[in-house]
Design an enzyme around this catalytic site. Structure first.
Site, mmCIF file in Angstrom:
data_model
loop_
_atom_site.group_PDB
_atom_site.id
_atom_site.type_symbol
_atom_site.label_atom_id
_atom_site.label_comp_id
_atom_site.label_asym_id
_atom_site.label_seq_id
_atom_site.Cartn_x
_atom_site.Cartn_y
_atom_site.Cartn_z
ATOM 1 N N HIS A 253 0.871 -1.176 0.000
ATOM 2 C CA HIS A 253 0.000 0.000 0.000
ATOM 3 C C HIS A 253 0.907 1.224 0.000
ATOM 4 O O HIS A 253 1.753 1.382 0.888
ATOM 5 C CB HIS A 253 -0.926 -0.004 1.215
ATOM 6 C CG HIS A 253 -1.935 -1.112 1.187
ATOM 7 N ND1 HIS A 253 -2.257 -1.865 2.296
ATOM 8 C CD2 HIS A 253 -2.687 -1.601 0.169
ATOM 9 C CE1 HIS A 253 -3.169 -2.768 1.963
ATOM 10 N NE2 HIS A 253 -3.445 -2.629 0.677
ATOM 11 N N GLU A 256 1.651 3.268 3.149
ATOM 12 C CA GLU A 256 2.204 2.575 4.311
ATOM 13 C C GLU A 256 3.703 2.414 4.078
ATOM 14 O O GLU A 256 4.158 1.449 3.471
ATOM 15 C CB GLU A 256 1.504 1.230 4.505
ATOM 16 C CG GLU A 256 0.008 1.401 4.802
ATOM 17 C CD GLU A 256 -0.746 0.086 4.871
ATOM 18 O OE1 GLU A 256 -0.087 -0.980 4.938
ATOM 19 O OE2 GLU A 256 -1.991 0.116 4.852
ATOM 20 N N HIS A 385 3.380 -3.899 6.517
ATOM 21 C CA HIS A 385 2.323 -2.902 6.389
ATOM 22 C C HIS A 385 2.423 -1.889 7.524
ATOM 23 O O HIS A 385 3.352 -1.918 8.330
ATOM 24 C CB HIS A 385 0.951 -3.578 6.411
ATOM 25 C CG HIS A 385 0.672 -4.438 5.226
ATOM 26 N ND1 HIS A 385 -0.296 -4.131 4.285
ATOM 27 C CD2 HIS A 385 1.233 -5.600 4.807
ATOM 28 C CE1 HIS A 385 -0.316 -5.067 3.356
ATOM 29 N NE2 HIS A 385 0.605 -5.970 3.651
ATOM 30 N N GLU A 477 2.147 -5.691 10.704
ATOM 31 C CA GLU A 477 1.749 -4.290 10.853
ATOM 32 C C GLU A 477 2.759 -3.633 11.792
ATOM 33 O O GLU A 477 2.845 -3.968 12.968
ATOM 34 C CB GLU A 477 0.335 -4.197 11.425
ATOM 35 C CG GLU A 477 -0.743 -4.833 10.568
ATOM 36 C CD GLU A 477 -1.158 -3.960 9.383
ATOM 37 O OE1 GLU A 477 -0.803 -2.755 9.384
ATOM 38 O OE2 GLU A 477 -1.833 -4.475 8.476
#
Length: 654
Positions: A253, A256, A385, A477
Site C-alpha cells: 500500500h 504505508e 504494512h 503491521e
C-alpha cells in the site's frame, strides 16, 4: 526464465502497431549480414520535442529530437522498430538482470537527449561499464550485445562533452545525501527516500557488497517504475542447491511507508555487518538467499509522499495508479480451497488460477509478484504494512463468507503461529504492556492473530502464496502511523531490526533434502507429504525441497508418479539453528504408475489458467539451454518471429 505467452503477447501487440503504421525501415541494414545500421545521425542543432515513449518514461530528460541516431523520423518508426521492442522485453529475457540500467542506456540512443535546441550524446564510459557488467547475462542466453549499444559508435568520450543517462538512477551521492567524514561504516541515514533515492541506495549497497549482493527488477509499475529487488546470497543471482529462499516485501500500500524504509535500512545493515565480519550476518547470508523488495507500489508512494507524513495520508496513495488495492488483487484461491477441503481424496495445495481471474483488472505489480514467486522456490515471506501493531497469518478470508470475523486456520496453523511469534515476541513495542495501542489491542493474543479472525477479505497476497506455491507468508503491521515522520524512523528501525533477523532465521526450521531416483537423478515436482497436515510441498527442478515444521514427531512421505513412495519419521526439536537433512531415494514401480491423489488442476479442468505464468518447475536450468543445437536458433528467437521482415538478426551470435 522468461514466460513465452507474456512476451509473445507483448510483441504481437507491438507488431500490430508496426503493420498499422507501415513505416519505412528504421535504417538500411546494408551489406553487413548482421543487419546492423551503417549510418549514424547525430546533429548538434535540432528541434526539441517532448519525449513520448512509455518504455523511456523514467529517463533523466524530457525532450528528444528527430531524426534519431538510428534514422527514426517519427514516434511510429521508433515504437515499431525491433530495437525499441527489444528494450520492452529485455527485462524478461535477462530475468531482471541489468535493468533498468540497460533499458535507460538504450533509450539514450533511441530517443537522444535534446536541450536548448541541441542533442547530447551519452557517455562512452557509462556504456563500457554496463557492458562489462552485463555481458555475462547476454552470454548466458547466447545473445549478442545489441549493435545500437556499441560504445564506440553511439557514445561520446567525456572530453567531447557527454552526459550520464544513468545519473538519476545510480548517480553520485546528492549533496544532501553526502555522509559526513569520520562516520562508522555501519552509518545509515534514517530519512524518507524518494523512488530515485531508494534505487540509488540499493544499487550502491549492492556495489559495495558485490560478492554477496545484487539488484534486479521483477517488473514495472503501471507508471513504468521498476520494481527493484536487492538480494543477498553467497552466490547472488542463482539458486544454490538446498539453500532456502526468503523474501520481504514492503509498501504494497503506497501510503504505508514504514516497511519501505525499514527494508532499505535492512539492506544497508546486512551489507555493512557482513563486511565487518558479524558472524550472525555472515552465517545468515552464507546459508540463505534473501530478497528484499522495499516498494511494491512506487506509484502509490509518490501520491502519499506528495501529501506528506502523518495521519493525513491515511488513504491517499493506498492504491496503485489504476486505483487498485494490490492486496485485494490476487486470485481468490481461498474460496476454492474451502470447496476442495470438503472433498476427500483431492489435493488442496498448489491450486491453479481460474481463467475467470484474468477477465478482471489485474495490476502489473500483481502480475510481477505472481511471476516472481512462480519462478523462484520461495520458502518463507513477510509483507510489511502499517496502521496497527500486530502480526497476522493466513487464512485472511473467512471460511464462512458471510462472517466478517471468524477464526479460519490453515492446515499449518501451528507453524504459522510460530512464524508470527518469532517476529512479535522479540518486538519491544508489541510486547510492551504499558504501550497505548492503536486500532485493536492484540496484547492479550500475544500481538498475533489469524487474519480472518481480525477482518476477512479476499484477494490477499498471503493466502495466494500459501495456496499456489510452497511459500509461507505472514503480514506484519509495523505501527500505528502509516506514514511516520522522519524523526520516528530511527526508533522504528531499532524496534524491527531484531524481529526481522529472527524471522529470516526461521526459514531454517523444519527439514530439507533431496529427492532422487536410485541412480541419483533429481526428481522434480515430487510431493512431500506430512501426515496430519493436509498441505504438500513440491521439489524444485534440481530435486531439493524445504518443509517448515513445528516441533514434534512427524511422518514425512515423498512420492512422485511412476515411483514407489518412501516414508520416514522425523523429530523436530524445540530449538534448531539449521534445518534437518532428510533425503529420499525413490524406486520406479514395476507395474506402472500408481494412482495418486489428483491435483486441483486435474480435478477441476475449468480452473486451468490460459495465461498462467510458468513456474521454475516448467523449465530446465538455464545452463541446459545455453547452447542451441547446430543450425538452430536460440530459444528466445521465437519472441521476435512477428517482426518479419525486420527481425533483429543482429542479436544472433551464429
Amino acid at each position: 526464465m522468461p514466460t513465452m505467452p507474456l512476451l509473445l503477447a507483448a510483441l504481437a501487440a507491438l507488431a500490430v502497431l508496426a503493420l498499422a503504421a507501415r513505416p519505412s525501415p528504421s535504417c538500411s541494414p546494408g551489406p553487413d549480414p548482421s543487419g546492423k545500421c551503417q549510418r549514424l545521425v547525430y546533429t548538434h542543432s535540432a528541434t526539441c520535442v517532448d519525449l513520448h515513449l512509455r518504455t523511456c518514461a523514467d529517463a533523466a530528460y524530457n525532450h528528444t529530437s528527430f531524426p534519431t541516431p538510428l534514422e527514426h523520423r517519427s514516434w511510429e518508426a521508433v515504437e515499431s522498430s525491433p530495437e525499441y521492442m527489444l528494450l520492452g522485453v529485455i527485462h524478461f529475457l535477462l530475468e531482471g538482470q541489468c535493468n533498468p540500467d540497460l533499458r535507460l542506456l538504450g533509450c539514450s540512443v533511441l530517443a537522444p537527449r535534446c536541450e536548448g535546441g541541441h542533442t547530447q550524446r551519452p557517455c562512452r564510459h557509462v556504456c563500457e561499464g554496463l557492458r562489462e557488467a552485463c555481458q555475462p547475462a547476454f552470454d548466458a542466453i547466447d545473445m549478442a550485445w545489441p549493435y545500437f549499444l556499441d560504445c564506440a559508435q553511439y557514445f561520446a568520450p567525456e572530453e567531447e562533452g557527454c552526459y550520464d543517462p544513468l545519473e538519476e538512477l545510480r548517480g553520485e551521492l546528492d549533496v544532501e545525501e553526502a555522509l559526513p567524514s569520520g562516520l562508522p561504516p555501519t552509518f545509515i541515514r534514517f530519512a524518507h527516500h524518494s523512488y530515485a533515492q531508494m534505487v540509488r541506495v540499493l544499487k550502491r549497497t549492492a556495489a559495495r557488497c558485490s560478492q554477496v549482493a545484487k539488484t534486479y527488477s521483477i517488473g514495472r509499475s503501471f507508471e513504468g517504475k521498476d520494481l527493484v529487488v536487492i538480494e543477498f546470497s553467497s552466490r547472488p543471482g542463482q539458486h544454490e542447491l538446498m539453500e532456502p529462499e526468503v523474501k520481504l516485501i514492503g509498501n504494497i500500500h503506497g501510503n504505508e511507508v514504514a516497511g519501505r524504509e525499514v527494508l532499505i535500512y535492512l539492506a544497508q545493515y546486512l551489507c555493512s555487518e557482513y563486511l565487518l565480519g558479524n558472524p550472525r550476518i555472515q552465517r545468515l547470508l552464507n546459508t540463505t538467499r534473501i530478497h528484499l523488495l522495499p516498494s511494491m507500489n512506487p506509484d502509490g508512494y509518490e501520491v502519499a509522499a506528495a501529501e506528506g507524513a502523518g495521519y493525513n495520508g491515511w488513504t491517499s496513495g493506498r492504491q496503485n495508479a489504476q486505483n487498485l488495492d494490490l492486496n485485494r488483487n490476487f486470485p481468490d484461491l481461498t474460496s476454492e480451497y474451502y470447496r476442495l477441503a470438503s472433498t476427500r481424496g483431492v489435493r488442496t495445495d498448489h491450486i491453479p488460477i481460474s481463467q475467470y481471474y484474468w477477465w478482471g483488472k489485474v495490476a502489473p505489480e500483481t502480475k510481477a509478484i505472481m511471476k516472481w514467486i512462480q519462478t523462484i522456490p520461495f520458502v518463507l515471506s513477510a509483507s510489511l504494512h502499517g496502521g496497527d501493531l500486530v502480526v497476522s497469518y493466513p487464512f485472511d478470508f473467512s471460511k464462512n463468507p458471510h462472517e466478517k470475523k471468524m477464526f479460519s486456520p490453515t492446515p499449518d496453523e501451528k507453524m504459522f503461529k510460530l512464524l508470527a511469534r518469532a517476529y512479535a515476541d522479540v518486538h519491544p513495542m508489541m510486547m510492551d504492556r504499558s504501550e497505548n495501542r492503536c486500532g485493536g489491542n492484540f496484547l492479550k493474543r500475544g500481538s498475533i492473530i489469524n487474519g480472518a479472525d481480525w477482518y476477512s477479505f479476499t484477494g490477499g497476497m498471503s493466502d495466494f502464496n500459501y495456496l499456489h506455491t510452497n511459500c509461507f507468508e505472514i503480514t506484519v503491521e509495523l505501527g500505528c502511523v502509516k506514514f511516520p515522520p522522519e524523526e520516528a524512523l530511527y526508533g522504528l528501525w531499532q524496534q524491527n531490526k531484531e524481529p526481522l533477523l529472527n524471522f529470516l532465521e526461521m526459514v531454517h526450521r523444519g527439514i530439507k533434502g533431496m529427492v532422487t531416483d536410485k541412480y541419483g537423478k533429481p526428481v522434480k515436482n515430487a510431493r512431500i507429504l506430512v501426515k496430519g497436515i493436509r498441505h504438500d510441498v513440491t521439489t524444485a527442478p534440481d530435486g531439493d525441497y524445504w518443509r517448515l515444521l513445528p516441533p514434534g514427531s512427524h511422518i514425512v512421505i515423498a512420492q512422485a508418479p511412476g515411483y514407489s513412495k518412501v516414508m520416514k519419521r522425523v523429530t523436530i526439536p524445540l530449538r534448531m539453528k539449521k534445518a534437518g537433512r532428510v533425503d529420499f531415494i525413490l524406486h520406479p514401480l514395476a507395474t506402472g504408475p500408481k494412482n495418486f491423489l489428483p491435483g486441483p488442476s486435474r480435478a477441476l479442468p475449468r480452473f486451468q489458467d490460459p495465461q498462467r505464468e510458468p513456474t521454475q518447475m516448467d523449465f530446465e536450468p538455464p545452463r541446459a539451454r545455453r547452447q542451441p543445437a547446430s543450425g538452430s536458433k536460440p530459444w528466445w528467437w521465437a519472441y521476435f518471429t512477428s517482426l518479419s521482415p525486420y527481425k533483429p538478426r543482429w542479436l544472433l551470435k551464429y
